[in-house]
Design a protein around this motif. Structure first.
Motif, mmCIF file in Angstrom:
data_model
loop_
_atom_site.group_PDB
_atom_site.id
_atom_site.type_symbol
_atom_site.label_atom_id
_atom_site.label_comp_id
_atom_site.label_asym_id
_atom_site.label_seq_id
_atom_site.Cartn_x
_atom_site.Cartn_y
_atom_site.Cartn_z
ATOM 1 N N LEU A 75 0.777 -1.371 0.400
ATOM 2 C CA LEU A 75 -0.132 -0.156 -0.038
ATOM 3 C C LEU A 75 0.865 1.026 -0.033
ATOM 4 O O LEU A 75 2.198 1.027 0.188
ATOM 5 N N GLN A 76 0.707 2.310 -1.377
ATOM 6 C CA GLN A 76 1.666 3.519 -0.903
ATOM 7 C C GLN A 76 1.059 4.317 -0.430
ATOM 8 O O GLN A 76 -0.832 4.741 -1.541
ATOM 9 N N VAL A 77 0.963 5.416 0.403
ATOM 10 C CA VAL A 77 0.733 6.843 0.330
ATOM 11 C C VAL A 77 1.374 8.150 -0.520
ATOM 12 O O VAL A 77 2.396 8.188 -0.026
ATOM 13 N N TYR A 78 0.815 8.362 -1.364
ATOM 14 C CA TYR A 78 1.279 9.201 -1.705
ATOM 15 C C TYR A 78 0.493 11.419 -1.232
ATOM 16 O O TYR A 78 -1.079 11.960 -0.779
ATOM 17 N N LYS A 79 1.220 12.328 -0.369
ATOM 18 C CA LYS A 79 0.553 13.556 -0.501
ATOM 19 C C LYS A 79 1.461 14.522 -1.147
ATOM 20 O O LYS A 79 2.362 14.729 -0.812
ATOM 21 N N SER A 80 -0.060 15.714 -1.138
ATOM 22 C CA SER A 80 0.645 16.802 -2.211
ATOM 23 C C SER A 80 0.044 17.661 -0.901
ATOM 24 O O SER A 80 -0.206 17.623 -0.208
ATOM 25 N N ARG A 81 -0.245 19.801 -1.357
ATOM 26 C CA ARG A 81 -0.089 20.784 -0.792
ATOM 27 C C ARG A 81 -1.981 19.717 -0.092
ATOM 28 O O ARG A 81 -1.607 19.602 0.648
ATOM 29 N N ALA A 82 -2.738 19.808 -1.250
ATOM 30 C CA ALA A 82 -3.675 20.018 -0.702
ATOM 31 C C ALA A 82 -5.174 18.812 -0.932
ATOM 32 O O ALA A 82 -5.789 18.185 -0.556
ATOM 33 N N TYR A 83 -3.707 17.489 -1.592
ATOM 34 C CA TYR A 83 -4.684 15.912 -1.397
ATOM 35 C C TYR A 83 -3.516 14.917 -1.480
ATOM 36 O O TYR A 83 -2.486 15.428 -1.333
ATOM 37 N N ALA A 84 -4.790 13.543 -1.182
ATOM 38 C CA ALA A 84 -3.902 12.643 -0.686
ATOM 39 C C ALA A 84 -4.040 11.485 -1.666
ATOM 40 O O ALA A 84 -4.952 11.635 -1.951
ATOM 41 N N CYS A 85 -3.127 11.142 -1.704
ATOM 42 C CA CYS A 85 -3.269 9.413 -3.162
ATOM 43 C C CYS A 85 -3.045 8.240 -2.723
ATOM 44 O O CYS A 85 -2.043 8.429 -1.902
ATOM 45 N N ALA A 86 -3.724 7.593 -2.637
ATOM 46 C CA ALA A 86 -2.905 5.583 -2.295
ATOM 47 C C ALA A 86 -3.394 4.901 -3.621
ATOM 48 O O ALA A 86 -4.369 5.095 -4.001
ATOM 49 N N VAL A 87 -3.082 3.904 -3.267
ATOM 50 C CA VAL A 87 -2.730 3.027 -4.274
ATOM 51 C C VAL A 87 -2.422 1.430 -3.606
ATOM 52 O O VAL A 87 -1.996 1.220 -3.257
ATOM 53 N N THR A 88 -2.894 0.396 -4.690
ATOM 54 C CA THR A 88 -1.691 -1.104 -3.344
ATOM 55 C C THR A 88 -1.361 -2.048 -5.005
ATOM 56 O O THR A 88 -2.736 -1.904 -5.965
ATOM 57 N N VAL A 89 -0.325 -2.203 -4.391
ATOM 58 C CA VAL A 89 0.313 -3.185 -6.370
ATOM 59 C C VAL A 89 0.531 -4.528 -5.540
ATOM 60 O O VAL A 89 0.825 -4.518 -4.304
ATOM 61 N N ALA A 90 0.033 -5.030 -6.470
ATOM 62 C CA ALA A 90 0.056 -6.873 -6.025
ATOM 63 C C ALA A 90 1.623 -6.860 -6.337
ATOM 64 O O ALA A 90 2.497 -6.149 -7.523
ATOM 65 N N LYS A 91 2.050 -7.844 -5.918
ATOM 66 C CA LYS A 91 3.499 -7.959 -5.346
ATOM 67 C C LYS A 91 3.095 -8.831 -6.506
ATOM 68 O O LYS A 91 4.966 -8.478 -7.763
ATOM 69 N N LYS A 92 3.091 -9.562 -7.400
ATOM 70 C CA LYS A 92 3.411 -10.739 -8.239
ATOM 71 C C LYS A 92 2.167 -10.890 -9.428
ATOM 72 O O LYS A 92 1.212 -11.159 -8.783
ATOM 73 N N PRO A 93 1.796 -9.813 -10.227
ATOM 74 C CA PRO A 93 0.990 -9.427 -10.910
ATOM 75 C C PRO A 93 1.142 -10.668 -12.387
ATOM 76 O O PRO A 93 1.567 -11.347 -11.707
ATOM 77 N N GLY A 94 -0.273 -10.855 -12.739
ATOM 78 C CA GLY A 94 -1.226 -12.055 -12.959
ATOM 79 C C GLY A 94 -2.947 -11.973 -13.030
ATOM 80 O O GLY A 94 -3.135 -11.429 -13.869
ATOM 81 N N ARG A 120 -3.179 -3.809 -9.476
ATOM 82 C CA ARG A 120 -3.806 -2.721 -8.573
ATOM 83 C C ARG A 120 -4.351 -1.939 -8.575
ATOM 84 O O ARG A 120 -5.486 -2.425 -9.003
ATOM 85 N N ALA A 121 -4.872 -1.928 -7.723
ATOM 86 C CA ALA A 121 -6.746 -0.770 -7.236
ATOM 87 C C ALA A 121 -6.167 0.274 -6.771
ATOM 88 O O ALA A 121 -5.517 0.611 -6.086
ATOM 89 N N GLY A 122 -6.978 1.351 -7.076
ATOM 90 C CA GLY A 122 -6.657 2.685 -7.212
ATOM 91 C C GLY A 122 -6.157 2.924 -8.264
ATOM 92 O O GLY A 122 -5.662 2.489 -9.377
ATOM 93 N N PRO A 123 -5.347 4.703 -8.163
ATOM 94 C CA PRO A 123 -5.487 5.485 -7.030
ATOM 95 C C PRO A 123 -6.592 6.020 -7.101
ATOM 96 O O PRO A 123 -7.876 6.268 -7.930
ATOM 97 N N VAL A 124 -6.553 6.315 -5.918
ATOM 98 C CA VAL A 124 -8.020 6.542 -4.935
ATOM 99 C C VAL A 124 -7.308 8.265 -4.196
ATOM 100 O O VAL A 124 -5.782 8.124 -3.406
ATOM 101 N N ARG A 125 -8.025 9.511 -4.456
ATOM 102 C CA ARG A 125 -7.884 10.640 -4.318
ATOM 103 C C ARG A 125 -8.804 11.577 -3.312
ATOM 104 O O ARG A 125 -9.805 11.522 -2.890
ATOM 105 N N VAL A 126 -8.341 11.857 -2.239
ATOM 106 C CA VAL A 126 -9.060 12.458 -1.559
ATOM 107 C C VAL A 126 -8.567 14.163 -0.963
ATOM 108 O O VAL A 126 -6.974 13.852 -1.277
#
Length: 151
Positions: A75-94, A120-126
């Motif tokens: 699970l990776q979470v990113y932050k910019s000034r006004a928004y947060a974003c997250a994405v879940t990435v599979a270790k072994k895509p397939g 992956r699932a996402g990205p989702v942003r709030v």
């Protein structure tokens, strides 16, 4: 002056009215067409070879603030000034399997992307200006979460 050199000088290419060699424009156009046709193939190869984290970074603006790893992905979470974003990435895509990512700002509703995905699932942003967020993600049966971060 070329006539004075006779056969010793290099042969001069036929020129058009603009003074440029006639066949040059067609050759440049063919090269451009070949490059444009190759771009989707190269992009697909990059996705197949697994550009997991690079892809997540391209999907979410801002800087990476938290990574939570679990047995089947991360699970990776990113932050910019006004928004947060997250994405879940599979270790072994397939094969398609159940994946989920959820991101909630404090005092707000969670944004969820859930379904059967290959990579992956996402990205989702709030909107998260001056707000804490919490994120959770799962791939298959394994899950991870952050708790409240960015406070």
């Amino acid at each position: 002056m070329d006539e004075a050199r006779g056969a010793a000088g290099p042969p001069k290419a036929p020129q058009g009215s603009n003074g440029r060699p006639v066949g040059r424009r067609a050759a440049t156009g063919r090269r451009l067409a070949a490059v444009l046709l190759a771009l989707p193939v190269l992009a697909a190869a990059g996705l197949v070879l697994g550009a997991g984290e690079a892809t997540a970074a391209a999907l979410c603006p801002g800087r990476l603030v938290k990574t939570v790893t679990f047995s089947t992905g991360s699970l990776q979470v990113y932050k910019s000034r006004a928004y947060a974003c997250a994405v879940t990435v599979a270790k072994k895509p397939g094969a398609r399997r159940e994946m989920k990512v959820s991101l909630q700002p404090r005092g707000g509703r969670a944004v969820v992307d859930q379904g059967k995905f290959t990579t992956r699932a996402g990205p989702v942003r709030v909107h998260a200006l001056n707000r804490c967020v919490r994120a959770s993600g799962s791939v298959g049966g394994s899950a991870g979460s952050t708790g409240w971060i960015g406070c």
